[in-house]
Write a protein that holds these residues in place. Structure first.
Motif, PDB file in Angstrom:
ATOM      1  N   LEU A   2      32.004  41.501  33.653  1.00  0.00           N
ATOM      2  CA  LEU A   2      33.302  42.053  34.058  1.00  0.00           C
ATOM      3  C   LEU A   2      33.476  43.442  33.463  1.00  0.00           C
ATOM      4  CD1 LEU A   2      35.774  39.084  33.740  1.00  0.00           C
ATOM      5  CD2 LEU A   2      35.917  40.821  35.514  1.00  0.00           C
TER       6      LEU A   2
ATOM      7  N   TYR B 159      44.945  34.692  31.306  1.00  0.00           N
ATOM      8  CA  TYR B 159      45.382  34.903  29.925  1.00  0.00           C
ATOM      9  C   TYR B 159      45.624  33.548  29.261  1.00  0.00           C
ATOM     10  CZ  TYR B 159      48.711  35.743  26.136  1.00  0.00           C
ATOM     11  OH  TYR B 159      49.354  35.739  24.927  1.00  0.00           O
TER      12      TYR B 159
ATOM     13  N   GLN C 106      42.869  52.153  35.994  1.00  0.00           N
ATOM     14  CA  GLN C 106      44.214  51.635  35.821  1.00  0.00           C
ATOM     15  C   GLN C 106      45.244  52.617  36.346  1.00  0.00           C
ATOM     16  OE1 GLN C 106      45.947  51.879  32.013  1.00  0.00           O
ATOM     17  NE2 GLN C 106      47.808  50.822  32.628  1.00  0.00           N
TER      18      GLN C 106
ATOM     19  N   PHE D 281      45.563  38.203  36.561  1.00  0.00           N
ATOM     20  CA  PHE D 281      44.524  38.539  37.522  1.00  0.00           C
ATOM     21  C   PHE D 281      44.710  37.820  38.854  1.00  0.00           C
ATOM     22  CE2 PHE D 281      41.114  40.801  35.224  1.00  0.00           C
ATOM     23  CZ  PHE D 281      41.628  40.755  33.942  1.00  0.00           C
ATOM     24  N   GLY D 282      44.305  38.505  39.922  1.00  0.00           N
ATOM     25  CA  GLY D 282      44.205  37.863  41.216  1.00  0.00           C
ATOM     26  C   GLY D 282      42.903  37.079  41.316  1.00  0.00           C
ATOM     27  N   ASP D 283      42.689  36.458  42.454  1.00  0.00           N
ATOM     28  CA  ASP D 283      41.487  35.654  42.654  1.00  0.00           C
ATOM     29  C   ASP D 283      40.290  36.462  43.132  1.00  0.00           C
ATOM     30  OD1 ASP D 283      43.281  32.683  43.721  1.00  0.00           O
ATOM     31  OD2 ASP D 283      42.550  33.288  41.736  1.00  0.00           O
TER      32      ASP D 283
ATOM     33  N   TYR E 146      41.081  35.144  26.895  1.00  0.00           N
ATOM     34  CA  TYR E 146      41.206  34.895  28.324  1.00  0.00           C
ATOM     35  C   TYR E 146      40.146  33.863  28.694  1.00  0.00           C
ATOM     36  CZ  TYR E 146      44.271  38.907  29.160  1.00  0.00           C
ATOM     37  OH  TYR E 146      45.338  39.776  29.170  1.00  0.00           O
TER      38      TYR E 146
ATOM     39  N   GLN F 169      33.061  42.579  38.830  1.00  0.00           N
ATOM     40  CA  GLN F 169      32.237  41.563  38.176  1.00  0.00           C
ATOM     41  C   GLN F 169      30.969  41.347  38.975  1.00  0.00           C
ATOM     42  OE1 GLN F 169      33.890  37.566  37.646  1.00  0.00           O
ATOM     43  NE2 GLN F 169      32.788  37.387  35.718  1.00  0.00           N
TER      44      GLN F 169
ATOM     45  N   PHE G 274      38.200  42.391  41.035  1.00  0.00           N
ATOM     46  CA  PHE G 274      39.464  41.787  40.625  1.00  0.00           C
ATOM     47  C   PHE G 274      40.514  42.855  40.383  1.00  0.00           C
ATOM     48  CE2 PHE G 274      38.329  37.444  40.223  1.00  0.00           C
ATOM     49  CZ  PHE G 274      37.026  37.388  39.769  1.00  0.00           C
TER      50      PHE G 274
ATOM     51  N   ARG H 127      46.148  56.113  34.783  1.00  0.00           N
ATOM     52  CA  ARG H 127      46.331  56.136  33.337  1.00  0.00           C
ATOM     53  C   ARG H 127      45.043  55.999  32.557  1.00  0.00           C
ATOM     54  NH1 ARG H 127      51.579  56.338  31.389  1.00  0.00           N
ATOM     55  NH2 ARG H 127      50.415  56.781  29.485  1.00  0.00           N
TER      56      ARG H 127
ATOM     57  N   PRO I 242      49.795  41.054  28.167  1.00  0.00           N
ATOM     58  CA  PRO I 242      48.768  40.283  28.880  1.00  0.00           C
ATOM     59  C   PRO I 242      48.628  40.763  30.314  1.00  0.00           C
ATOM     60  CG  PRO I 242      50.207  38.816  27.645  1.00  0.00           C
ATOM     61  CD  PRO I 242      50.830  40.173  27.570  1.00  0.00           C
ATOM     62  N   GLN I 243      47.421  40.680  30.814  1.00  0.00           N
ATOM     63  CA  GLN I 243      47.162  41.023  32.200  1.00  0.00           C
ATOM     64  C   GLN I 243      47.026  39.743  33.019  1.00  0.00           C
ATOM     65  OE1 GLN I 243      43.902  43.820  32.572  1.00  0.00           O
ATOM     66  NE2 GLN I 243      44.683  45.072  30.905  1.00  0.00           N
TER      67      GLN I 243
ATOM     68  N   TYR J 183      45.333  47.156  37.329  1.00  0.00           N
ATOM     69  CA  TYR J 183      43.979  47.409  36.831  1.00  0.00           C
ATOM     70  C   TYR J 183      42.985  46.879  37.871  1.00  0.00           C
ATOM     71  CZ  TYR J 183      46.591  47.272  32.385  1.00  0.00           C
ATOM     72  OH  TYR J 183      47.505  47.464  31.367  1.00  0.00           O
TER      73      TYR J 183
ATOM     74  N   PHE K  63      35.737  47.160  33.557  1.00  0.00           N
ATOM     75  CA  PHE K  63      36.952  47.864  33.930  1.00  0.00           C
ATOM     76  C   PHE K  63      36.604  49.088  34.773  1.00  0.00           C
ATOM     77  CE2 PHE K  63      41.019  49.768  33.704  1.00  0.00           C
ATOM     78  CZ  PHE K  63      40.886  51.079  33.272  1.00  0.00           C
TER      79      PHE K  63
ATOM     80  N   TYR L  73      38.892  45.710  38.229  1.00  0.00           N
ATOM     81  CA  TYR L  73      37.682  45.321  37.514  1.00  0.00           C
ATOM     82  C   TYR L  73      36.610  44.923  38.532  1.00  0.00           C
ATOM     83  CZ  TYR L  73      40.546  44.844  33.262  1.00  0.00           C
ATOM     84  OH  TYR L  73      41.372  45.071  32.201  1.00  0.00           O
TER      85      TYR L  73
ATOM     86  N   PHE M 117      51.750  48.843  29.914  1.00  0.00           N
ATOM     87  CA  PHE M 117      50.336  48.991  29.581  1.00  0.00           C
ATOM     88  C   PHE M 117      50.179  48.639  28.114  1.00  0.00           C
ATOM     89  CE2 PHE M 117      52.517  53.045  29.665  1.00  0.00           C
ATOM     90  CZ  PHE M 117      52.262  53.606  28.437  1.00  0.00           C
TER      91      PHE M 117
ATOM     92  N   GLY N  44      39.893  34.374  39.083  1.00  0.00           N
ATOM     93  CA  GLY N  44      39.988  35.515  38.192  1.00  0.00           C
ATOM     94  C   GLY N  44      40.275  35.064  36.774  1.00  0.00           C
ATOM     95  N   PRO N  45      40.045  35.943  35.801  1.00  0.00           N
ATOM     96  CA  PRO N  45      40.370  35.593  34.422  1.00  0.00           C
ATOM     97  C   PRO N  45      41.842  35.241  34.273  1.00  0.00           C
ATOM     98  CG  PRO N  45      39.003  37.562  34.498  1.00  0.00           C
ATOM     99  CD  PRO N  45      39.412  37.258  35.907  1.00  0.00           C
TER     100      PRO N  45
END
Lengths: 113, 112
Positions: free
Chosen positions: A43, B46, A48, A104-106, B36, A37, A90, A55, A101-102, A33, A45, A35, A97, B43-44
């Motif tokens: 944030l 979970y 995906q 996230f990277g930094d 989250y 911000q 992000f 998708r 839970p997703q 995914y 979306f 995103y 899917f 990043g966020p």
């Protein structure tokens, strides 16, 4: 460490230019995914991919595009950049899917001058 | 998507419990409640999710009201590292909603 890797961490460029942001998902995750911000929009979306196929699409501009490659890494391409595109981008990944839970990277901080 | 309402900000003292509320009066039967958090410059992340029953994990507990119109994220002993924006998000488990829809969240400040 979420296991999601985003490069580069920072990117500074000028209006009208094109950039590519890269994301490597956690090992075993098939969904990626993207995103955005920003200070005024929060944030949001963008798009995906699941196992190489698109998708879901969110508020992604026509100037932006993405793809997921056979090795499951993903790239977000931003073109004809405008000042308003300055934001944190992000990438997140999940096993499948729907409800998982997703992770996230930094993020990549994009600054348009 | 069903919406959630959270306080803009909350404060807590270090090593005390924190209860972060979330209202979701229009929740549907197929919505999971997800939490989250986003630490500064990250990043966020979970935290936890649940459907009807209360849930516990190593990070937090989630208490869900019997009518599911509200929930509370509980941090049992707040640390300075818990200072973050906490997002309460509803996700339809029937598969139609794949992305996370973030609201403005609750900014948690932890005082030493």
């Amino acid at each position: 460490d979420s296991g999601v890797t985003q490069t580069p961490k920072h990117l500074i460029t000028a209006t009208g230019q094109r950039v590519t942001l890269r994301c490597s998902p956690r090992s075993g995750d098939l969904s990626v995914y993207w995103y955005q911000q920003s200070l005024d929009q929060g944030l949001q979306f963008l798009i995906q991919y699941y196992n190489g196929e698109e998708r879901a699409k969110g508020n992604i501009l026509e100037r932006f595009s993405a793809q997921q490659f056979p090795d499951l890494h993903s790239e977000l391409n931003l073109s004809s950049l405008e000042l308003g595109d300055s934001a944190l981008y992000f990438c997140a990944s999940s096993v499948g899917f729907s409800n998982q839970p997703q992770h996230f990277g930094d993020g990549t901080r994009l600054s348009i001058l | 998507d069903a919406k959630t309402t959270q306080p803009n900000s909350m404060e807590s003292n270090e090593e005390e419990p924190v209860h972060l509320p979330c209202n979701h009066s229009t929740i549907s039967g197929t919505d999971y409640i997800h939490w989250y958090r986003q630490l500064p410059s990250q990043g966020p992340e979970y935290v936890i999710h649940g459907l009807t029953s209360n849930v516990n994990n190593r990070m937090a507990s989630l208490a869900i009201a019997e009518d599911r119109k509200s929930s509370t994220l509980i941090l049992h002993r707040a640390t300075l590292r818990d200072a973050a924006v906490y997002y309460c998000i509803l996700r339809d488990f029937s598969g139609s909603a794949r992305q996370l829809t973030f609201g403005s969240g609750t900014q948690l400040t932890v005082l030493p």
